[in-house]
Design an enzyme around this catalytic site. Sequence first.
Site, PDB file in Angstrom:
ATOM      1  N   GLU A   1     -11.555  -0.110  -3.070  1.00 41.41           N
ATOM      2  CA  GLU A   1     -10.936   0.415  -1.855  1.00 41.41           C
ATOM      3  C   GLU A   1      -9.780   1.309  -2.260  1.00 41.41           C
ATOM      4  O   GLU A   1      -9.669   1.718  -3.429  1.00 41.41           O
ATOM      5  CB  GLU A   1     -10.478  -0.734  -0.944  1.00 41.41           C
ATOM      6  CG  GLU A   1      -9.603  -1.773  -1.632  1.00 41.41           C
ATOM      7  CD  GLU A   1      -9.205  -2.935  -0.720  1.00 41.41           C
ATOM      8  OE1 GLU A   1      -9.518  -2.903   0.469  1.00 41.41           O
ATOM      9  OE2 GLU A   1      -8.554  -3.867  -1.218  1.00 41.41           O
TER      10      GLU A   1
ATOM     11  N   ASP B   1       0.811  -1.214   0.000  1.00 40.27           N
ATOM     12  CA  ASP B   1       0.000   0.000   0.000  1.00 40.27           C
ATOM     13  C   ASP B   1       0.852   1.275   0.000  1.00 40.27           C
ATOM     14  O   ASP B   1       0.683   2.135   0.879  1.00 40.27           O
ATOM     15  CB  ASP B   1      -0.912   0.021   1.247  1.00 40.27           C
ATOM     16  CG  ASP B   1      -1.712  -1.256   1.427  1.00 40.27           C
ATOM     17  OD1 ASP B   1      -2.233  -1.767   0.419  1.00 40.27           O
ATOM     18  OD2 ASP B   1      -1.829  -1.728   2.568  1.00 40.27           O
TER      19      ASP B   1
HETATM   20  O1  FUB Z   1      -3.188  -3.703   3.227  1.00 37.28           O
HETATM   21  C1  FUB Z   1      -4.434  -4.053   3.760  1.00 37.28           C
HETATM   22  C2  FUB Z   1      -5.493  -3.709   2.802  1.00 37.28           C
HETATM   23  O2  FUB Z   1      -5.324  -4.476   1.633  1.00 37.28           O
HETATM   24  C3  FUB Z   1      -5.436  -2.299   2.333  1.00 37.28           C
HETATM   25  O3  FUB Z   1      -5.839  -1.379   3.257  1.00 37.28           O
HETATM   26  C4  FUB Z   1      -6.229  -2.480   1.121  1.00 37.28           C
HETATM   27  O4  FUB Z   1      -6.379  -1.441   0.296  1.00 37.28           O
HETATM   28  C5  FUB Z   1      -5.526  -3.677   0.518  1.00 37.28           C
HETATM   29  O5  FUB Z   1      -4.299  -3.383  -0.083  1.00 37.28           O
END
Ligand code: FUB
Length: 449
Positions: free
Chosen positions: A210, A33
């Site tokens: 997301e 991320d």
């Molecule tokens: O890294 C945990 C979660 O997985 C992130 O917050 C999401 O966006 C995905 O990458």
Amino acid sequence: MKIYKSLLLSLVVLGVGSLSAQNPIVRDQFSADPTARVFNGKVYVFPSHDIPTPEGKGLRKDWFCMPDYHVFSSENLTDWTDHGMIVSQNKVPWVDSTSYSMWAPDCIERNGKYYFYFPANKNIADANGRQGFGIGVAIADQPEGPYIPLPEPIKGVNGIDPNVFIDKDGQAYLYWAMGNIFVAKLKDNMTELASEPMVIDNLPQKGLKEGPFLFERNGIYYLTIPHVENKIERLEYAIGNNPMGPFKMAGVVMDESPMNCWTNQQSFIQYRGQWYLFYHQDAYSPKFDKNRSICIDSLFFNADGSIQKVTPTLRGVGVTKTTDKIEIDRYSYKSENGSSVAFLDSVDTFNGWKTILSTKDSWVKYNTVDFGKKKLKKVQVKALSEKGSTLQIRLDKADGPVIAEIKIPQGTSWNTVEWKVSGIKPGIHHLIVALKDENTVEIDWLRFK
Ligand code: FUB
């Protein structure tokens, strides 16, 4: 040259060895991320931090395990410094310190302060009785920290993957995900909402979305998201002419991971005139995609502002110095037949990879190596060949000048051989390493002296 001198100086001062330039860029721990920012003329990356799930804590073995955050910086996108842990689940009053849920973060500068935004599971229920994910802020005077976390998460926000954008008029916006993508204005203090959260319309309704990241270029606001259109996430973008929308889906920035990593998450920067995409893959953990690694590739726009799709590379970005160990397994191109890469040690994957050439004239090409101005006389190659083999190194292209022909002695263990080079012109070149017989050879690295 100036960059190298100051870089070298800072590395000596920090007592840090030269790190590799290629993908993935963090090579001694998992990282995911990545939010990249340019602060004070330098690139800072704020990733989240995956770890293998510790035993005996009642944690799910098949899920993310993310205890804290580190920050990394680089001036040349080649040599990265890890400034260490900046925020940990054990040090934030509102975070459930047993949850290992410190997911995708962001950081932004305002009036000389650095605001680090991070999601995590709350240890207490909020006024609505909810105990899920909150988003907190930690504040520092420098990008490297120390960061002081606020005692409470931001009121009115339940979600993950915070992203902050400050528009030209100074208005700051907070974006986050929780099924939908939300946006709200932030007050000038950067720690409280100044408007009610609003769901961003016109994004795909089917498939998880997301990880919002918004940036502006030439008056176009790009809202980028990971989205599951098919089976796993790919990076998509929508455009609008206002940070709060309306937005219209406009295309795909990066297709689904060729390594089948279920997640991806992105950020974008322009640095020294070039745009870059930061994202993650599961390079060091191909069998468990909750242990990820961050990468960079160059990004280009079309004349109408649309984004050209990025294909993930192993080579990544930045210039490699000839006097560093050149890991040619992070190749730019390779022959269709007879060339492959494998882990040096399949148990401790952080030892990196080796290149295997196994048929006559198989090759790898490694781009953008700086031969500097000094005359280089020798090349060292760490290699292993059971039957003994001959490697040829050419410059720039398959029929470019041969600068060395190297005999790798017969043997079952790794050898570092040194060979004479000739005909090197100063400056930046691409390297082609080819096998001149049919005896399989494994190559760890090469470097020039
Ligand atoms: O890294 C945990 C979660 O997985 C992130 O917050 C999401 O966006 C995905 O990458």
